[in-house]
Write a protein that holds these residues in place. Structure first.
Motif, PDB file in Angstrom:
ATOM      1  N   GLY A 235      -1.537  -0.596   9.287  1.00 21.90           N
ATOM      2  CA  GLY A 235      -2.343   0.355  10.063  1.00 21.90           C
ATOM      3  C   GLY A 235      -3.817  -0.002  10.119  1.00 21.90           C
TER       4      GLY A 235
ATOM      5  N   THR B  31      -5.435   0.871  13.595  1.00 24.79           N
ATOM      6  CA  THR B  31      -5.493   2.327  13.781  1.00 24.79           C
ATOM      7  C   THR B  31      -6.549   2.913  12.842  1.00 24.79           C
TER       8      THR B  31
ATOM      9  N   ASP C 250       0.445   0.639   3.459  1.00 19.62           N
ATOM     10  CA  ASP C 250       1.406   1.474   4.183  1.00 19.62           C
ATOM     11  C   ASP C 250       2.111   2.355   3.130  1.00 19.62           C
TER      12      ASP C 250
ATOM     13  N   ASN D 136      -2.797   4.556   3.398  1.00 18.71           N
ATOM     14  CA  ASN D 136      -2.788   5.067   4.767  1.00 18.71           C
ATOM     15  C   ASN D 136      -1.467   5.805   5.050  1.00 18.71           C
ATOM     16  N   LYS D 137      -1.443   6.519   6.139  1.00 19.38           N
ATOM     17  CA  LYS D 137      -0.263   7.238   6.625  1.00 19.38           C
ATOM     18  C   LYS D 137       0.136   8.371   5.684  1.00 19.38           C
TER      19      LYS D 137
ATOM     20  N   ASP E 244      -0.086  11.349   6.240  1.00 24.66           N
ATOM     21  CA  ASP E 244       0.564  12.434   6.999  1.00 24.66           C
ATOM     22  C   ASP E 244       2.079  12.335   6.875  1.00 24.66           C
ATOM     23  N   VAL E 245       2.586  11.122   6.617  1.00 25.67           N
ATOM     24  CA  VAL E 245       4.035  10.922   6.471  1.00 25.67           C
ATOM     25  C   VAL E 245       4.435  10.975   4.992  1.00 25.67           C
TER      26      VAL E 245
ATOM     27  N   SER F 253      -5.175   9.486   6.456  1.00 28.34           N
ATOM     28  CA  SER F 253      -4.236   9.412   7.575  1.00 28.34           C
ATOM     29  C   SER F 253      -5.047   8.984   8.789  1.00 28.34           C
ATOM     30  N   SER F 254      -4.723   7.813   9.299  1.00 33.46           N
ATOM     31  CA  SER F 254      -5.450   7.342  10.485  1.00 33.46           C
ATOM     32  C   SER F 254      -5.028   8.141  11.706  1.00 33.46           C
ATOM     33  N   TYR F 255      -3.953   8.888  11.587  1.00 33.33           N
ATOM     34  CA  TYR F 255      -3.521   9.744  12.698  1.00 33.33           C
ATOM     35  C   TYR F 255      -4.335  11.031  12.744  1.00 33.33           C
TER      36      TYR F 255
END
Ligand SMILES: Nc1nc2c(ncn2[C@@H]2O[C@H](COP(=O)(O)OP(=O)(O)OP(=O)(O)O)[C@@H](O)[C@H]2O)c(=O)[nH]1
Length: 377
Positions: A34, A37, A161, A194-195, A197-198, A258-260
Motif C-alpha cells: 500500500g 495509496t 500489509d 497499513n490497512k 481498517d481491515v 489506514s490509507s483508506y
C-alpha cells in the motif's frame, strides 16, 4: 486550527524565519503493501491541514502504470523503462533496476530541485519501486538514500500489509526484512502497519512488546510441533529469533494507519517529528564521523598513488629520455568533454513545454542512431 487534526509544528516555524529543514519520508514496503495509496493519503492529509502543508513528492517507480497522486518529480518523465528493457534486452526487474540506475546518475539535479523547495515545504516524500529489493538491495537505492539523508533529515517508513502479517511466521519474516533495511540505511525507522481498517494492528504491538506473547502465538499455530509433539526446527528457530528481534523492536516506532480512512496519520506525523530529533542526535553525528573518516582515507590513497606515480615517472624518463621529450601537453588536442548535461530531470510543478521533456533512452538513441547502449557484462 484544529489541534486534533494538525500536523506537528514544523510548519509553524516557517514564518519565524528559522524554519526547520523538511523531513524526507522514504516509503519502502513489499509489493502491494500500500505504498502508493499511503503516499496519496499522506499527501491529501497534509493538504487538509490548517494551514495546508503540501509535500514535495518524488515517484521513483519507473514501472508504475498509475500513481494515485501528482508527483513533483516522476522518474517516468526522465527514463522510459520499456525502452530500457528493449535497448538492454532485459526482463521487467532488470529494466526497473537499470532505469533506476540511469535516473541515479542524474540525482544531483533532483537534489538541486528539492533544495530549492527546502524553505517552502515541510515534507519530501519518496515513493519507491514495488519490488522492494530493487530499492533496498541496489547500489542506486543506497546512493539515493545516502544522498537525500546527507542533505536533509530523513526517515524510513516501512509499510506493512497488516492483514497479511497475522501469521507468526509471516510476521517474523517481515520484521527480519525490516531489520535488514534498518541496519543497511541506519536511518530512523517507523513501522507503518497499513490497512488497519481491515485488520487492527494490536496483535503486532503485543508481539513486539512481549516476546512471550509471540512465542505463545507461535506454539498454537499449526505446524509448530512434529508428529511426536516436539517443536519443529522452524519453531525453535523462530523462538530464538524472537529474542533477537526483541532488541531490534526497542529501536523502532510503530504506528497503525489506514490509507483508506486516514486513521493514524496524525500519529504517523508525530513519529516522523520524533525521528527528526533522532536523525539530528544519532544519525547526523555518525554521518559526519564517517564522512571525515572517508575523506581521510581518500587523501591517504591519493597521496600514496601520487607517490607511486611520481616514482614510476622518474624511472620511465630515465629509461626513455627520447619519449619523455616528445611527451608534451598540447591544448589544441583537447577534446571537448560531454558530461551529458542536456539530460534533465523535470520538476512537474514548474511550467514546462514539450521541449523540456527529456527521455534519457530516446535522447541517446536519436543522438547516436548506430550505437547501441553497452550491455551489462
Ligand atoms: N483496505 C485497505 N486497502 C488498502 C489500503 N492501502 C492500500 N490498499 C489496497 O492495497 C492494494 C495495493 O496498494 P498500492 O498502494 O498499489 O500498493 P503498493 O505497495 O504501492 O503496490 P506496488 O506498487 O505494486 O508495490 C490496492 O488494492 C489498494 O487499494 C488500506 O489502508 N486499506
Amino acid at each position: 486550527m484544529d489541534p486534533e487534526n494538525s500536523a506537528p509544528s514544523s510548519s509553524s516555524s516557517a514564518t519565524t524565519g528559522d524554519k526547520k529543514k523538511p523531513v524526507t519520508i522514504i516509503t519502502i514496503g513489499m509489493a502491494g503493501a500500500g505504498k502508493s495509496t499511503f503516499v496519496q493519503r499522506l499527501n491529501s492529509y497534509l493538504h487538509s491541514q490548517d494551514p495546508p502543508s503540501p509535500p514535495y513528492i518524488l515517484n521513483l517507480d519507473p514501472a508504475a502504470t498509475f500513481v494515485p497522486y501528482e508527483p513533483n518529480i516522476d522518474i517516468r518523465d526522465t527514463v522510459n523503462y520499456q525502452e530500457v528493457m528493449k535497448q538492454y534486452n532485459l526482463g521487467p526487474n532488470g529494466g526497473i533496476l537499470t532505469a533506476l540506475n540511469l535516473f541515479t546518475t542524474k540525482f544531483d539535479q533532483v537534489l538541486n530541485l528539492v533544495e530549492q523547495r527546502a524553505n517552502s515545504v515541510d515534507y519530501v516524500i519518496l515513493d519507491t519501486p514495488g519490488q522492494i529489493e530493487i530499492f533496498t538491495w541496489s547500489a542506486s537505492g543506497a546512493i539515493i538514500t545516502d544522498a537525500i539523508a546527507s542533505s536533509l533529515p530523513a526517515v524510513v517508513a516501512y509499510i506493512i500489509d497488516t492483514p497479511r502479517t497475522t501469521a507468526p511466521a509471516t510476521f517474523m519474516s517481515n520484521m527480519l526484512y525490516a531489520c535488514s533495511i534498518l541496519y543497511k540505511t541506519k536511518l530512523p525507522f517507523i513501522l507503518v502497519f497499513n490497512k488497519t481498517d481491515v485488520q487492527p494492528h494490536n496483535f503486532a504491538l503485543e508481539w513486539m512488546n512481549d516476546f512471550e506473547e509471540f512465542q505463545a502465538a507461535l506454539a498454537t499455530h499449526s505446524g509448530s510441533t512434529d508428529s511426536e509433539g516436539e517443536p519443529t526446527y522452524m519453531n525453535s528457530l523462530m523462538n530464538s529469533m524472537s529474542l533477537v528481534l526483541d532488541e531490534f523492536y526497542k529501536n523502532l516506532k510503530a504506528v497503525g494507519v489506514s490509507s483508506y480512512t486516514g486513521a493514524g496519520f496524525k500519529e504517523f506525523l508525530e513519529a516522523v517529528e520524533a525521528s527528526r530529533d533522532e536523525y539530528e542526535n544519532a544519525y547526523l553525528p555518525e554521518l559526519e564521523r564517517a564522512k571525515a573518516q572517508r575523506e581521510k582515507s581518500l587523501q591517504d590513497v591519493k597521496a600514496d598513488s601520487m607517490n607511486r606515480f611520481m616514482k614510476d615517472l622518474t624511472i620511465d624518463r630515465e629509461k626513455n629520455p627520447g619519449s619523455a621529450l616528445a611527451d608534451r601537453w598540447d591544448p589544441e588536442e583537447e577534446e571537448e568533454y560531454d558530461d551529458g548535461d542536456d539530460l534533465d530531470v523535470v520538476d512537474r510543478s514548474e511550467e514546462r513545454g514539450p521541449e523540456q521533456y527529456v527521455d534519457v533512452t530516446r535522447a541517446r538513441r536519436h543522438d547516436t542512431e548506430d550505437i547501441n547502449w553497452p550491455r551489462p557484462g
